[in-house]
Design an enzyme around this catalytic site. Structure first.
Site, PDB file in Angstrom:
ATOM      1  N   CYS A 120     -27.717  50.970 125.930  1.00  0.00           N
ATOM      2  CA  CYS A 120     -28.324  49.592 125.266  1.00  0.00           C
ATOM      3  C   CYS A 120     -29.312  50.022 124.416  1.00  0.00           C
ATOM      4  CB  CYS A 120     -28.779  48.668 126.274  1.00  0.00           C
ATOM      5  SG  CYS A 120     -27.482  47.735 127.195  1.00  0.00           S
ATOM      6  N   HIS A 259     -34.082  44.052 122.755  1.00  0.00           N
ATOM      7  CA  HIS A 259     -32.517  44.066 123.112  1.00  0.00           C
ATOM      8  C   HIS A 259     -32.280  42.824 123.770  1.00  0.00           C
ATOM      9  CE1 HIS A 259     -28.842  45.515 125.112  1.00  0.00           C
ATOM     10  NE2 HIS A 259     -29.425  45.546 126.307  1.00  0.00           N
ATOM     11  N   ASN A 289     -25.021  40.180 126.198  1.00  0.00           N
ATOM     12  CA  ASN A 289     -25.383  41.704 125.899  1.00  0.00           C
ATOM     13  C   ASN A 289     -24.337  42.329 125.414  1.00  0.00           C
ATOM     14  OD1 ASN A 289     -26.396  44.247 126.147  1.00  0.00           O
ATOM     15  ND2 ASN A 289     -27.006  44.342 128.270  1.00  0.00           N
TER      16      ASN A 289
END
Length: 332
Positions: A120, A259, A289
């Site tokens: 990520c 993020h 996500n």
């Protein structure tokens, strides 16, 4: 714009693009599959739906669509690209690099193209690498792509992960400038988190096999509590540290772009660094996500809010653990 190579060179974001699949996986869909509810998912994550790429298509297909969106929006010639970096944890195949496949699909040749896997945090890592190539004066036009088809690794019956992840791709075009552009990045990692967030299967330790097809090792796994705690602390610390070493305060930041892993993490980081309410860009509600794609997609969707000269602070946390924060001036 002419660039004076005798003066300090910065990398600037000169164009941006994005793509998300049409297919949606809503909270209502998940209610029919596992013991969960829209109310519980929204309260725990802030997510209402996520996009899922259709079978038969791969990460490279989304990346190509994102680049095409960029080219349609800005007056750029794909033949000018001399380096292409793809941040992804879900390559089309183990080899060749997905970056190579994207080059073939876009019809570009003789470029330096490679993949980067920092989970990520991948886009921040790739962005810093792309900026370094520009600053070296050896490259003039660098595409940095964040793209993941993480749905391919989600156990649809696992409530701890099926609510979180979706597919997507974002891309930025970097060019040199004598004005301020990408200012700094503080990127860190360790190996202490590998057991708490991973996809074990498919690598050299647990190679692809008929057994892997029925083995849980092929799915993404995470210990949500440990990841939650570490994400907040790591993202907050790197944000404050990168500001301090560049003589900025949080009041100087126009936009925080975190993020998009969990709305509660995003809110907690904002509180930890004490950023003013309304200065954090968020799109997790609609996409979940998307791993390396979250930050470029979030910027792409909010370009109408950004003004030239705005100071953006990007921050991420991912498997590894890996984490970091970046500072840049918006130049479009």
């Amino acid at each position: 714009m002419e660039v004076d190579l005798t003066k300090k060179i910065y990398a600037q974001i000169a164009a941006i693009g994005g793509y998300v699949p049409e297919n949606k996986r809503t909270n209502s869909d998940l209610e029919k599959i596992t013991d969960t509810s829209d109310e519980w998912i929204v309260k725990r994550t802030g997510i209402k739906e996520r996009r899922i790429l259709e079978e038969g298509l791969a990460t490279s297909d989304m990346a190509v669509r994102a680049v095409q969106n960029l080219l349609e929006t800005y007056s750029k010639n794909i033949k000018d690209v001399d380096a292409l970096i793809v941040a992804t944890s879900t390559p089309d195949m183990l080899m060749p690099a997905t970056a190579n496949i994207i080059c073939e699909k876009l019809g570009i040749e003789n470029v330096w193209a490679f993949d980067m896997n920092a989970a990520c945090s991948g886009f921040l890592y790739a962005l810093d690498m792309g900026a370094s190539l520009i600053e070296s004066k050896r490259y003039k036009n660098v595409l940095v792509i964040g793209a993941d088809k993480i749905s391919a690794y989600v156990d649809i019956k696992d409530r701890s992960t099926n609510i979180l992840f979706g597919d997507g791709a974002g891309v930025v075009w970097l060019e040199p400038t004598n004005e301020e552009g990408i200012l700094d990045a503080l990127l860190l990692s360790n190996g202490t988190g590998k057991e708490f967030l991973n996809i074990e299967g498919g690598g050299s330790l647990y190679p692809a096999s008929s057994q892997l097809l029925v083995d849980e090792k092929r799915f993404i796994k995470q210990d949500g509590k440990i990841v939650f705690k570490n994400a907040i602390q790591s993202m907050s610390d790197t944000c404050l540290n990168v500001l301090k070493r560049n003589d900025f305060t949080v009041e100087d930041v126009n936009w925080l772009v975190p993020h998009q892993a969990n709305k509660r993490i995003i809110d907690a980081v904002g509180n930890e660094i004490n950023i003013e309410e309304g200065k954090t860009l968020i799109n997790i509600e609609n996409y979940g996500n998307t791993i390396a794609a979250t930050i470029p997609l979030c910027i792409w969707e909010n370009t109408s809010k950004l003004k030239k000269g705005d100071l953006l602070m990007l921050t991420a946390f991912g498997a590894g653990f890996s984490w970091g924060a970046s500072l840049l001036r918006w130049t479009i």
